[in-house]
Every structure is written in C-alpha cells, then in structure tokens.
Design a protein around this motif. Structure first.
Motif, mmCIF file in Angstrom:
data_model
loop_
_atom_site.group_PDB
_atom_site.id
_atom_site.type_symbol
_atom_site.label_atom_id
_atom_site.label_comp_id
_atom_site.label_asym_id
_atom_site.label_seq_id
_atom_site.Cartn_x
_atom_site.Cartn_y
_atom_site.Cartn_z
ATOM 1 N N ALA A 27 -44.630 -53.865 16.972
ATOM 2 C CA ALA A 27 -45.955 -53.865 17.596
ATOM 3 C C ALA A 27 -46.601 -55.244 17.526
ATOM 4 O O ALA A 27 -47.184 -55.719 18.516
ATOM 5 N N LEU A 28 -46.488 -55.888 16.366
ATOM 6 C CA LEU A 28 -47.069 -57.221 16.214
ATOM 7 C C LEU A 28 -46.390 -58.234 17.128
ATOM 8 O O LEU A 28 -47.047 -59.058 17.759
ATOM 9 N N ARG A 29 -45.065 -58.170 17.200
ATOM 10 C CA ARG A 29 -44.340 -59.106 18.067
ATOM 11 C C ARG A 29 -44.686 -58.860 19.534
ATOM 12 O O ARG A 29 -44.864 -59.801 20.295
ATOM 13 N N LYS A 30 -44.802 -57.585 19.905
ATOM 14 C CA LYS A 30 -45.155 -57.244 21.292
ATOM 15 C C LYS A 30 -46.545 -57.759 21.640
ATOM 16 O O LYS A 30 -46.818 -58.171 22.769
ATOM 17 N N ALA A 31 -47.436 -57.761 20.642
ATOM 18 C CA ALA A 31 -48.795 -58.261 20.851
ATOM 19 C C ALA A 31 -48.853 -59.787 20.810
ATOM 20 O O ALA A 31 -49.910 -60.377 20.992
#
Length: 97
Positions: free
Chosen positions: A64-68
């Motif tokens: 999720a963090l990488r996608k954001a």
C-alpha cells in the motif's frame, strides 16, 4: 594457533563483554573468522540471529505504501525495519523500487 581452555575462557569473557568478532580477533591476535568459527563450535552464538519474517500485515502495508508512492526510507520507518531489509524484500517480491 591452537585453541586452549584458557583461550576459550577469554573468548567467552570477551563475548559476554559485548565485543564484536573483529574486536575479539584483534585482542586475541587471531582472524575474525577464527573467532566466529570457534564461537559456533562452542555453541556460544544465538540460535538464529535473522530478523523475523515479514507478516502478511507488513507485506500488505508495504504494498500500500509503495503504491501510494512512498520511498523505501518511508516504508522502512513505517514498518520499523532496516532500509536494506525493505530493499531486499521489495526486490524479492518483484516490486519496482
């Protein structure tokens, strides 16, 4: 150089004092590899010094963090993991860094 009971006792004392393998090697005038090998032969090391495996929640948070768009450093801070561990995990999972 031969390992004697006296040298083994000195090795144990220095390990208990918290010295690194390199520091012990220097003080005992042997190689670091000799210290590490003797430490294992005498079973003076921890069972497993690897960090714990990533949990499913940590992996989901990382994705999720990488996608954001979070940086590796931001992910490491959020998960309280070393940055090198994050880069290794990202690489092994095939996630673009």
């Amino acid at each position: 150089m031969r390992w004697t009971p006296d040298r083994d006792a000195k090795l144990q004392k220095l390990l208990r004092a918290g010295l690194s393998g390199a520091q012990i090697a220097e003080r005992m005038n042997v190689s670091r590899c000799a210290v590490v090998g003797r430490k294992y032969r005498l079973a003076l090391c921890e069972e497993d010094t690897r960090p714990p495996a990533y949990s499913d929640d940590e992996i989901a948070a990382m994705l999720a963090l990488r996608k954001a768009g979070a940086s590796g450093k931001a992910v490491a801070k959020a998960l309280r993991r070393p940055l090198s561990s994050i880069y290794t995990k990202v690489s092994r999972m095939g996630i673009a860094s």
